[in-house]
Design a protein around this motif. Sequence first.
Motif, PDB file in Angstrom:
ATOM      1  N   LEU A  10       0.805  -1.222   0.000  1.00  0.00           N
ATOM      2  CA  LEU A  10       0.000   0.000   0.000  1.00  0.00           C
ATOM      3  C   LEU A  10       0.845   1.283   0.000  1.00  0.00           C
ATOM      4  O   LEU A  10       0.583   2.186  -0.805  1.00  0.00           O
ATOM      5  N   PRO A  11       1.859   1.409   0.851  1.00  0.00           N
ATOM      6  CA  PRO A  11       2.675   2.628   0.788  1.00  0.00           C
ATOM      7  C   PRO A  11       3.379   2.812  -0.553  1.00  0.00           C
ATOM      8  O   PRO A  11       3.611   3.939  -0.990  1.00  0.00           O
ATOM      9  N   ARG A  12       3.709   1.717  -1.233  1.00  0.00           N
ATOM     10  CA  ARG A  12       4.302   1.825  -2.564  1.00  0.00           C
ATOM     11  C   ARG A  12       3.282   2.415  -3.537  1.00  0.00           C
ATOM     12  O   ARG A  12       3.614   3.249  -4.381  1.00  0.00           O
ATOM     13  N   PHE A  61      -5.404   4.748  -8.924  1.00  0.00           N
ATOM     14  CA  PHE A  61      -4.668   4.480  -7.693  1.00  0.00           C
ATOM     15  C   PHE A  61      -5.575   4.580  -6.471  1.00  0.00           C
ATOM     16  O   PHE A  61      -5.446   3.789  -5.532  1.00  0.00           O
ATOM     17  N   SER A  62      -6.498   5.515  -6.476  1.00  0.00           N
ATOM     18  CA  SER A  62      -7.439   5.628  -5.351  1.00  0.00           C
ATOM     19  C   SER A  62      -8.271   4.361  -5.195  1.00  0.00           C
ATOM     20  O   SER A  62      -8.468   3.873  -4.077  1.00  0.00           O
ATOM     21  N   VAL A  63      -8.741   3.833  -6.307  1.00  0.00           N
ATOM     22  CA  VAL A  63      -9.527   2.595  -6.263  1.00  0.00           C
ATOM     23  C   VAL A  63      -8.658   1.439  -5.772  1.00  0.00           C
ATOM     24  O   VAL A  63      -9.064   0.661  -4.905  1.00  0.00           O
ATOM     25  N   MET A  64      -7.454   1.326  -6.313  1.00  0.00           N
ATOM     26  CA  MET A  64      -6.552   0.248  -5.912  1.00  0.00           C
ATOM     27  C   MET A  64      -6.218   0.331  -4.421  1.00  0.00           C
ATOM     28  O   MET A  64      -6.224  -0.693  -3.718  1.00  0.00           O
ATOM     29  N   GLU A  65      -5.933   1.529  -3.944  1.00  0.00           N
ATOM     30  CA  GLU A  65      -5.594   1.717  -2.529  1.00  0.00           C
ATOM     31  C   GLU A  65      -6.754   1.334  -1.624  1.00  0.00           C
ATOM     32  O   GLU A  65      -6.562   0.629  -0.626  1.00  0.00           O
ATOM     33  N   THR A  66      -7.939   1.761  -1.986  1.00  0.00           N
ATOM     34  CA  THR A  66      -9.111   1.454  -1.163  1.00  0.00           C
ATOM     35  C   THR A  66      -9.379  -0.045  -1.128  1.00  0.00           C
ATOM     36  O   THR A  66      -9.631  -0.619  -0.060  1.00  0.00           O
ATOM     37  N   ARG A  67      -9.319  -0.693  -2.277  1.00  0.00           N
ATOM     38  CA  ARG A  67      -9.558  -2.140  -2.323  1.00  0.00           C
ATOM     39  C   ARG A  67      -8.498  -2.901  -1.532  1.00  0.00           C
ATOM     40  O   ARG A  67      -8.813  -3.841  -0.797  1.00  0.00           O
ATOM     41  N   LEU A  68      -7.242  -2.514  -1.689  1.00  0.00           N
ATOM     42  CA  LEU A  68      -6.183  -3.178  -0.947  1.00  0.00           C
ATOM     43  C   LEU A  68      -6.352  -2.938   0.559  1.00  0.00           C
ATOM     44  O   LEU A  68      -6.145  -3.851   1.359  1.00  0.00           O
ATOM     45  N   PHE A  69      -6.751  -1.736   0.929  1.00  0.00           N
ATOM     46  CA  PHE A  69      -6.955  -1.448   2.346  1.00  0.00           C
ATOM     47  C   PHE A  69      -8.047  -2.339   2.931  1.00  0.00           C
ATOM     48  O   PHE A  69      -7.919  -2.833   4.047  1.00  0.00           O
ATOM     49  N   VAL A  70      -9.121  -2.550   2.181  1.00  0.00           N
ATOM     50  CA  VAL A  70     -10.197  -3.430   2.653  1.00  0.00           C
ATOM     51  C   VAL A  70      -9.667  -4.853   2.850  1.00  0.00           C
ATOM     52  O   VAL A  70      -9.908  -5.481   3.885  1.00  0.00           O
ATOM     53  N   ILE A  71      -8.920  -5.356   1.875  1.00  0.00           N
ATOM     54  CA  ILE A  71      -8.382  -6.717   1.974  1.00  0.00           C
ATOM     55  C   ILE A  71      -7.436  -6.835   3.158  1.00  0.00           C
ATOM     56  O   ILE A  71      -7.506  -7.794   3.934  1.00  0.00           O
TER      57      ILE A  71
END
Length: 140
Positions: free
Chosen positions: A24-26, A43-53
């Motif tokens: 996530l920080p990357r 990137f916003s979508v990717m970050e949010t989805r990864l944060f949920v996982i």
Amino acid sequence: AYYLWLKGLHLVFMVTWFAGLFYLPRLFIYHRMASDTSSRERFSVMETRLFVIMTIGAILTGLFGFALLLANPALWQFGWFSTKLVLLFGLVLFHIRCWSWIQRLRTEAPSDDTKGLRWFNEIPTFFLIAIILLAVVKPF
């Protein structure tokens, strides 16, 4: 035998959580450097989805860790375990800080200044090394 199953599941979800904490920080660095709107939105979508996982991984890590503690309450007697819990608290704070970065990057202008984020990206490594060594070596 169930204790080993709990420990195995605790480790599986810890790996899931840390995978997100490492990646996530990357994504934040790439997001901050992106200059076009479509990339920044992606990137916003990717970050949010990864944060949920990774949050699911964190919750399940905690639940299985708590189950291990219920199965073996003697862990409270060891200094290494108390230190591990302090580090875990710091890791949760890091996790929460990741959420605040997600929110910040949604509105922040692109920037080439990623030095702070590059340092931020290294923090989970410290936690991983310290927590694993405490749990395996049990130095005190």
